[in-house]
Motif scaffolding. Structure first.
Motif, PDB file in Angstrom:
ATOM      1  N   GLY A  59      25.645  41.175  27.877  1.00  0.00           N
ATOM      2  CA  GLY A  59      24.620  41.867  28.464  1.00  0.00           C
ATOM      3  C   GLY A  59      23.542  40.691  28.560  1.00  0.00           C
ATOM      4  N   LEU A  60      23.728  39.578  27.367  1.00  0.00           N
ATOM      5  CA  LEU A  60      22.820  38.236  27.243  1.00  0.00           C
ATOM      6  C   LEU A  60      22.745  37.111  28.619  1.00  0.00           C
ATOM      7  CD1 LEU A  60      24.487  38.479  24.446  1.00  0.00           C
ATOM      8  CD2 LEU A  60      24.401  36.065  23.972  1.00  0.00           C
ATOM      9  N   ILE A  61      22.784  37.654  29.301  1.00  0.00           N
ATOM     10  CA  ILE A  61      22.325  37.379  30.855  1.00  0.00           C
ATOM     11  C   ILE A  61      22.519  38.350  31.896  1.00  0.00           C
ATOM     12  CG2 ILE A  61      22.865  34.960  32.088  1.00  0.00           C
ATOM     13  CD1 ILE A  61      24.210  33.691  31.262  1.00  0.00           C
ATOM     14  N   ASP A  62      21.010  38.625  32.560  1.00  0.00           N
ATOM     15  CA  ASP A  62      20.846  39.409  33.346  1.00  0.00           C
ATOM     16  C   ASP A  62      20.879  38.807  34.851  1.00  0.00           C
ATOM     17  OD1 ASP A  62      20.765  41.843  34.516  1.00  0.00           O
ATOM     18  OD2 ASP A  62      18.486  42.333  33.117  1.00  0.00           O
ATOM     19  N   LEU A  63      21.947  39.218  35.817  1.00  0.00           N
ATOM     20  CA  LEU A  63      21.805  38.673  36.416  1.00  0.00           C
ATOM     21  C   LEU A  63      21.329  40.043  37.771  1.00  0.00           C
ATOM     22  CD1 LEU A  63      24.291  35.959  37.526  1.00  0.00           C
ATOM     23  CD2 LEU A  63      21.954  35.939  36.969  1.00  0.00           C
ATOM     24  N   ALA A  64      20.774  41.659  37.331  1.00  0.00           N
ATOM     25  CA  ALA A  64      20.583  42.219  38.282  1.00  0.00           C
ATOM     26  C   ALA A  64      19.809  41.682  39.386  1.00  0.00           C
ATOM     27  CB  ALA A  64      20.059  43.596  36.973  1.00  0.00           C
ATOM     28  N   PRO A  65      19.197  42.861  40.349  1.00  0.00           N
ATOM     29  CA  PRO A  65      20.933  43.700  40.925  1.00  0.00           C
ATOM     30  C   PRO A  65      22.379  43.325  40.879  1.00  0.00           C
ATOM     31  CG  PRO A  65      19.584  43.225  42.319  1.00  0.00           C
ATOM     32  CD  PRO A  65      18.914  42.592  41.689  1.00  0.00           C
ATOM     33  N   ALA A  66      22.429  42.009  41.125  1.00  0.00           N
ATOM     34  CA  ALA A  66      23.840  41.425  41.459  1.00  0.00           C
ATOM     35  C   ALA A  66      24.556  41.956  39.307  1.00  0.00           C
ATOM     36  CB  ALA A  66      23.995  40.180  41.258  1.00  0.00           C
ATOM     37  N   TYR A  67      26.085  41.814  40.162  1.00  0.00           N
ATOM     38  CA  TYR A  67      26.696  41.991  38.482  1.00  0.00           C
ATOM     39  C   TYR A  67      28.327  40.851  38.879  1.00  0.00           C
ATOM     40  CZ  TYR A  67      28.457  45.548  41.320  1.00  0.00           C
ATOM     41  OH  TYR A  67      29.954  46.569  42.144  1.00  0.00           O
ATOM     42  N   ASP A  68      28.572  40.572  37.537  1.00  0.00           N
ATOM     43  CA  ASP A  68      29.496  40.038  37.477  1.00  0.00           C
ATOM     44  C   ASP A  68      30.063  38.473  38.197  1.00  0.00           C
ATOM     45  OD1 ASP A  68      31.107  42.021  35.829  1.00  0.00           O
ATOM     46  OD2 ASP A  68      31.731  42.914  37.499  1.00  0.00           O
ATOM     47  N   VAL A  69      28.681  38.237  38.072  1.00  0.00           N
ATOM     48  CA  VAL A  69      28.620  37.168  39.298  1.00  0.00           C
ATOM     49  C   VAL A  69      29.422  35.413  38.947  1.00  0.00           C
ATOM     50  CG1 VAL A  69      26.784  35.001  40.030  1.00  0.00           C
ATOM     51  CG2 VAL A  69      25.980  37.487  40.189  1.00  0.00           C
ATOM     52  N   PHE A  70      30.095  35.827  37.603  1.00  0.00           N
ATOM     53  CA  PHE A  70      29.785  35.022  36.996  1.00  0.00           C
ATOM     54  C   PHE A  70      31.624  34.930  36.935  1.00  0.00           C
ATOM     55  CE2 PHE A  70      25.225  33.706  35.223  1.00  0.00           C
ATOM     56  CZ  PHE A  70      25.775  32.387  35.945  1.00  0.00           C
ATOM     57  N   ALA A  71      32.356  36.079  36.863  1.00  0.00           N
ATOM     58  CA  ALA A  71      33.480  36.952  36.773  1.00  0.00           C
ATOM     59  C   ALA A  71      34.186  35.907  38.463  1.00  0.00           C
ATOM     60  CB  ALA A  71      33.536  37.916  36.393  1.00  0.00           C
ATOM     61  N   GLN A  72      33.172  35.735  39.246  1.00  0.00           N
ATOM     62  CA  GLN A  72      33.876  35.458  40.638  1.00  0.00           C
ATOM     63  C   GLN A  72      34.430  33.418  40.544  1.00  0.00           C
ATOM     64  OE1 GLN A  72      33.868  37.425  43.179  1.00  0.00           O
ATOM     65  NE2 GLN A  72      33.265  38.373  41.663  1.00  0.00           N
ATOM     66  N   ASP A  73      35.505  33.357  41.599  1.00  0.00           N
ATOM     67  CA  ASP A  73      36.581  31.981  41.642  1.00  0.00           C
ATOM     68  C   ASP A  73      35.407  31.218  42.431  1.00  0.00           C
ATOM     69  OD1 ASP A  73      36.046  32.851  44.191  1.00  0.00           O
ATOM     70  OD2 ASP A  73      38.536  33.044  44.129  1.00  0.00           O
ATOM     71  N   SER A  74      34.614  31.324  42.919  1.00  0.00           N
ATOM     72  CA  SER A  74      33.796  30.417  43.075  1.00  0.00           C
ATOM     73  C   SER A  74      32.329  30.503  42.668  1.00  0.00           C
ATOM     74  CB  SER A  74      33.784  29.773  44.300  1.00  0.00           C
ATOM     75  OG  SER A  74      32.714  30.941  44.843  1.00  0.00           O
ATOM     76  N   LEU A  75      31.211  29.560  43.201  1.00  0.00           N
ATOM     77  CA  LEU A  75      29.778  29.186  42.627  1.00  0.00           C
ATOM     78  C   LEU A  75      29.052  30.349  43.937  1.00  0.00           C
ATOM     79  CD1 LEU A  75      29.128  26.111  41.121  1.00  0.00           C
ATOM     80  CD2 LEU A  75      28.173  28.186  40.103  1.00  0.00           C
ATOM     81  N   ASN A  76      29.506  30.321  44.194  1.00  0.00           N
ATOM     82  CA  ASN A  76      28.774  31.083  46.371  1.00  0.00           C
ATOM     83  C   ASN A  76      28.159  31.979  46.277  1.00  0.00           C
ATOM     84  OD1 ASN A  76      30.896  28.285  46.950  1.00  0.00           O
ATOM     85  ND2 ASN A  76      30.783  29.526  49.234  1.00  0.00           N
ATOM     86  N   PRO A  77      28.641  33.277  45.551  1.00  0.00           N
ATOM     87  CA  PRO A  77      28.153  34.147  45.034  1.00  0.00           C
ATOM     88  C   PRO A  77      26.535  33.626  44.206  1.00  0.00           C
ATOM     89  CG  PRO A  77      29.829  34.801  44.815  1.00  0.00           C
ATOM     90  CD  PRO A  77      30.047  33.799  45.082  1.00  0.00           C
ATOM     91  N   PHE A  78      26.989  33.241  43.034  1.00  0.00           N
ATOM     92  CA  PHE A  78      25.643  33.460  42.730  1.00  0.00           C
ATOM     93  C   PHE A  78      24.340  31.910  43.100  1.00  0.00           C
ATOM     94  CE2 PHE A  78      23.499  29.621  39.396  1.00  0.00           C
ATOM     95  CZ  PHE A  78      22.494  30.386  38.624  1.00  0.00           C
TER      96      PHE A  78
END
Length: 424
Positions: A59-78
């Motif tokens: 919860g130190l970085i909040d990208l809501a309503p997106a979630y688990d963006v940085f748990a992905q294997d590419s930067l495309n979702p971010f």
């Protein structure tokens, strides 16, 4: 709150002034570790990687309503979240790393999970490459090549000063730094023979380039303004567009590069954001004749970015620098390349990669390819221990580095390295 580009900012993680990765940089990459093999996204800070997936989950970085963006294997979702989120997130990461912020600094348990030694992680391709286009935008490079093959009076083709020249490359063979590059095979026809043969390339070359990472899409049929094109650029990588000069010489008429450029394009693992490079923007060369209205730009769209190429042949104790130049020399800017690309109605996608084209400067030591450095093989490069090179041989390792020098800090890219393996 200080801007993330503020030169006075300091991280609680010690960073050498000569490091490519101070708190003012914070480039994004995809990594994994031996004890946690899943790929996820981090930023480089000094000799460490900050695991953004851990920070997001806590919860130190909040990208809501997106979630688990940085748990992905590419930067495309971010990247799909858009420029305001890019800027807000970079500011938050900078805040968490500041020397005077206790949130992460004083949380020993969290720090042990989120701050990893760079030497202990494996870097991967940082984004899914949706498409790859390579340009030809250095006037010095185009002139050198033109003089070589057409003579001084006909060095630049008639269209070169009117638009960024490019061709569509292969996204499928874009690879991350450290990936070995197998010598390509193809049709070869030297000028002194009547019919072509098939075999391994004999004139393998590198091309010193920067890669532009497109973070926002455009619609089919729409053109882009300068402001729109600039906002679509997420960041930049170092790029080596490996080239088979002898295969290209035979195949490129009438439709241009094909197999000679399709076998490998190497990029650096860290994507330096456009925002991090903002303090280093400079005006490009004067463009004469004035470009058509759709290509005109009001802003300073080039960057004062130093580039260095080193070559290490088998048997050499250390790599040797063979080129030093600067991205600021590019005649056509990255923004102009993008505006031109979309001008026909071509839709641009998140994850598109635009190669700048070989970056050469006005001086001999600033030539960004062996084709130029050795002047098509007539002036071989002299390396240590009596070794000479006109083109790359099996076992040769080629590394490109790049950085912008600030006051007491540098915004760097690390390196893109590749070693030539024998043809299969």
């Amino acid at each position: 709150m200080p801007h993330p580009n503020d030169p006075s900012l300091r991280s609680f993680i010690p960073v050498d002034p000569a490091s490519d990765f101070p708190i003012q940089n914070l480039p994004y990459g995809v990594f994994s570790a031996a004890d946690s093999p899943q790929r996820r996204i981090g930023v480089a800070i000094g000799d460490f990687v900050l695991d953004l997936a851990v920070l997001e989950s806590e919860g130190l970085i909040d990208l809501a309503p997106a979630y688990d963006v940085f748990a992905q294997d590419s930067l495309n979702p971010f990247m799909s979240l858009g420029p305001p989120v890019w800027s807000k997130t970079r500011a938050r990461i900078s805040e968490l790393l500041r020397h005077d912020n206790p949130e992460l600094r004083d949380n020993k348990a969290l720090r042990s999970r989120a701050v990893l030694a760079r030497a202990g992680v494996t870097m991967h391709l940082p984004f899914h490459v949706s498409g790859y286009t390579d340009f030809y935008s250095s006037k010095e490079h185009a002139t050198n090549v033109g003089v070589m093959f057409r003579g001084k009076d006909n060095a630049l083709q008639p269209n070169w000063l009117h638009m960024p020249i490019g061709y569509n490359g292969r996204a499928s063979t874009v690879v991350v730094s450290g990936t070995k590059v197998q010598r390509p095979r193809g049709q070869l026809k030297p000028p002194n023979v009547d019919v072509p043969s098939f075999g391994p390339c004999k004139r393998l070359d590198f091309e010193l380039e920067m890669g532009v990472v497109i973070g926002q899409p455009s619609n089919m049929g729409e053109m882009l303004t300068e402001v729109q094109a600039e906002a679509m650029i997420f960041g930049f990588v170092l790029l080596n567009d490996w080239s088979a000069r002898d295969i290209q010489q035979w195949e490129y008429v009438p439709l241009g590069p094909f197999q000679a450029k399709a076998f490998a394009t190497s990029i650096s693992p860290w994507v330096v954001t456009r925002e991090a490079l903002e303090p280093f923007r400079v005006a490009g060369p004067n463009q004469e004749p004035t470009p058509l209205p759709y290509l005109q730009q009001k802003g300073a769209q080039n960057y004062d970015l130093e580039l260095d190429v080193s070559l290490r042949a088998p048997g050499m104790k250390a790599a040797q620098t063979i080129c030093r130049t600067n991205f600021k020399y590019m005649y056509w800017s990255s923004v102009q390349q993008l505006m031109h690309h979309a001008s026909s109605g071509c839709a641009m996608s998140i994850g598109d990669l635009l190669g700048s084209g070989t970056i050469s400067g006005p001086e001999k030591h600033q030539r960004g390819s062996l084709l130029e450095i050795s002047w098509n093989g007539t002036e071989p490069v002299e390396l240590a221990d009596g070794i000479k090179r006109s083109f790359l041989e099996d076992g040769d390792s080629l590394a490109i580095r790049g950085w912008c020098q600030g006051d007491g800090y540098r915004i760097g890219f690390g390196e893109v390295e590749g070693t030539v393996a024998a043809a299969g």
